[in-house]
Write an enzyme that holds these catalytic residues in place. Sequence first.
Site, PDB file in Angstrom:
ATOM      1  N   CYS A 161      -6.612  -4.446   8.199  1.00  0.00           N
ATOM      2  CA  CYS A 161      -6.374  -5.777   7.632  1.00  0.00           C
ATOM      3  C   CYS A 161      -7.387  -6.753   8.251  1.00  0.00           C
ATOM      4  O   CYS A 161      -7.493  -6.845   9.471  1.00  0.00           O
ATOM      5  CB  CYS A 161      -4.947  -6.208   7.964  1.00  0.00           C
ATOM      6  SG  CYS A 161      -4.580  -7.898   7.493  1.00  0.00           S
TER       7      CYS A 161
ATOM      8  N   CYS B  33      -5.321  -9.391  10.596  1.00  0.00           N
ATOM      9  CA  CYS B  33      -4.635  -9.079  11.857  1.00  0.00           C
ATOM     10  C   CYS B  33      -5.068  -7.761  12.477  1.00  0.00           C
ATOM     11  O   CYS B  33      -4.604  -7.410  13.562  1.00  0.00           O
ATOM     12  CB  CYS B  33      -3.123  -9.077  11.655  1.00  0.00           C
ATOM     13  SG  CYS B  33      -2.519  -7.620  10.786  1.00  0.00           S
TER      14      CYS B  33
ATOM     15  N   CYS C  58     -13.138   1.294 -10.888  1.00  0.00           N
ATOM     16  CA  CYS C  58     -12.542   0.043 -11.357  1.00  0.00           C
ATOM     17  C   CYS C  58     -13.195  -1.178 -10.722  1.00  0.00           C
ATOM     18  O   CYS C  58     -12.916  -2.312 -11.112  1.00  0.00           O
ATOM     19  CB  CYS C  58     -11.040   0.042 -11.080  1.00  0.00           C
ATOM     20  SG  CYS C  58     -10.636   0.160  -9.331  1.00  0.00           S
TER      21      CYS C  58
ATOM     22  N   CYS D  71       0.056  -6.646   3.760  1.00  0.00           N
ATOM     23  CA  CYS D  71       0.069  -6.130   5.123  1.00  0.00           C
ATOM     24  C   CYS D  71       1.457  -6.315   5.730  1.00  0.00           C
ATOM     25  O   CYS D  71       2.009  -7.412   5.686  1.00  0.00           O
ATOM     26  CB  CYS D  71      -0.981  -6.875   5.948  1.00  0.00           C
ATOM     27  SG  CYS D  71      -0.915  -6.493   7.710  1.00  0.00           S
TER      28      CYS D  71
ATOM     29  N   CYS E  98       1.186  -9.061   8.863  1.00  0.00           N
ATOM     30  CA  CYS E  98       0.889 -10.494   8.710  1.00  0.00           C
ATOM     31  C   CYS E  98       1.101 -10.999   7.289  1.00  0.00           C
ATOM     32  O   CYS E  98       0.921 -12.190   7.037  1.00  0.00           O
ATOM     33  CB  CYS E  98      -0.533 -10.792   9.173  1.00  0.00           C
ATOM     34  SG  CYS E  98      -1.794 -10.266   8.008  1.00  0.00           S
TER      35      CYS E  98
ATOM     36  N   HIS F 277      -2.175 -10.641   1.457  1.00  0.00           N
ATOM     37  CA  HIS F 277      -2.281  -9.982   0.155  1.00  0.00           C
ATOM     38  C   HIS F 277      -3.466  -9.034   0.204  1.00  0.00           C
ATOM     39  O   HIS F 277      -4.572  -9.421   0.589  1.00  0.00           O
ATOM     40  CB  HIS F 277      -2.486 -11.035  -0.944  1.00  0.00           C
ATOM     41  CG  HIS F 277      -2.788 -10.421  -2.290  1.00  0.00           C
ATOM     42  ND1 HIS F 277      -1.807  -9.897  -3.099  1.00  0.00           N
ATOM     43  CD2 HIS F 277      -3.953 -10.247  -2.940  1.00  0.00           C
ATOM     44  CE1 HIS F 277      -2.366  -9.425  -4.208  1.00  0.00           C
ATOM     45  NE2 HIS F 277      -3.668  -9.623  -4.139  1.00  0.00           N
TER      46      HIS F 277
ATOM     47  N   HIS G 294      -2.967  -4.300  -5.366  1.00  0.00           N
ATOM     48  CA  HIS G 294      -1.822  -3.730  -6.072  1.00  0.00           C
ATOM     49  C   HIS G 294      -1.892  -2.212  -5.997  1.00  0.00           C
ATOM     50  O   HIS G 294      -2.955  -1.639  -5.777  1.00  0.00           O
ATOM     51  CB  HIS G 294      -1.808  -4.177  -7.540  1.00  0.00           C
ATOM     52  CG  HIS G 294      -1.510  -5.640  -7.710  1.00  0.00           C
ATOM     53  ND1 HIS G 294      -2.489  -6.591  -7.643  1.00  0.00           N
ATOM     54  CD2 HIS G 294      -0.347  -6.302  -7.905  1.00  0.00           C
ATOM     55  CE1 HIS G 294      -1.928  -7.797  -7.803  1.00  0.00           C
ATOM     56  NE2 HIS G 294      -0.636  -7.645  -7.957  1.00  0.00           N
TER      57      HIS G 294
ATOM     58  N   ASP H 184      -1.607   5.774 -11.272  1.00  0.00           N
ATOM     59  CA  ASP H 184      -2.584   6.577 -12.021  1.00  0.00           C
ATOM     60  C   ASP H 184      -3.668   7.120 -11.085  1.00  0.00           C
ATOM     61  O   ASP H 184      -4.813   7.282 -11.477  1.00  0.00           O
ATOM     62  CB  ASP H 184      -3.200   5.749 -13.154  1.00  0.00           C
ATOM     63  CG  ASP H 184      -3.886   4.484 -12.634  1.00  0.00           C
ATOM     64  OD1 ASP H 184      -3.946   4.289 -11.400  1.00  0.00           O
ATOM     65  OD2 ASP H 184      -4.362   3.693 -13.469  1.00  0.00           O
TER      66      ASP H 184
ATOM     67  N   ARG I 278      -2.783   4.907  -6.773  1.00  0.00           N
ATOM     68  CA  ARG I 278      -4.079   4.245  -6.632  1.00  0.00           C
ATOM     69  C   ARG I 278      -3.845   2.879  -5.996  1.00  0.00           C
ATOM     70  O   ARG I 278      -3.359   1.960  -6.641  1.00  0.00           O
ATOM     71  CB  ARG I 278      -4.754   4.086  -8.004  1.00  0.00           C
ATOM     72  CG  ARG I 278      -6.011   3.220  -7.974  1.00  0.00           C
ATOM     73  CD  ARG I 278      -6.784   3.299  -9.289  1.00  0.00           C
ATOM     74  NE  ARG I 278      -5.992   2.822 -10.432  1.00  0.00           N
ATOM     75  CZ  ARG I 278      -6.079   1.591 -10.965  1.00  0.00           C
ATOM     76  NH1 ARG I 278      -6.925   0.712 -10.485  1.00  0.00           N
ATOM     77  NH2 ARG I 278      -5.312   1.259 -12.000  1.00  0.00           N
TER      78      ARG I 278
ATOM     79  N   CYS J  12      -5.292  -0.218  -5.192  1.00  0.00           N
ATOM     80  CA  CYS J  12      -6.460  -0.952  -5.664  1.00  0.00           C
ATOM     81  C   CYS J  12      -6.572  -2.230  -4.809  1.00  0.00           C
ATOM     82  O   CYS J  12      -5.807  -3.168  -4.984  1.00  0.00           O
ATOM     83  CB  CYS J  12      -6.262  -1.288  -7.139  1.00  0.00           C
ATOM     84  SG  CYS J  12      -7.642  -2.141  -7.878  1.00  0.00           S
TER      85      CYS J  12
HETATM   86 ZN    ZN Z   1      -2.487  -8.072   8.447  1.00  0.00          ZN
END
Ligand code: ZN
Length: 135
Positions: A53, A56, A71, A101, A104, A107, A110, A114, A122, A124
């Site tokens: 991450c 953090c 993708c 995460c 922390c 974001h 997703h 598939d 997956r 992504c």
């Molecule tokens: Zn984090």
Amino acid sequence: MDFPIKKTDAEWREILAAKGAERGAFEVTRQAHTERPFTGKYEEIWADGSYHCICCGNHLFDAGTKFDAGCGWPSFWKAVPGAITEITDRSHGMVRTEVVCSRCGAHLGHVFEDGPAPTGLRYCMNSASLEHQGN
Ligand SMILES: [Zn+2]
């Protein structure tokens, strides 16, 4: 949702700047933006090591589970157990599973069903939410 590591937006901005995070990393990790495809620095990186991450340092993925999904975002078929939290995301008129995460709440991206064997998943991810560390 409650996460062990809590900081203000100003503190996160400072941390990301100090780490030399990709442009847009704050908006991606703290405001759930999505970077444009094929723009992240890790999309085409296949080095050994692990992915953490950017906020953090939590160990999220191993390089051995990264695959080319075509993708435009770094994709993995398995997360480190316990490292991520999945949240149902009903934004943009879709039902998706958001990945954040566990430490922390950053974001990350997703997860879709598939992906390749053995998990069929997956993950992504936004490149800007990750930090690669070599072995
Ligand atoms: Zn984090």
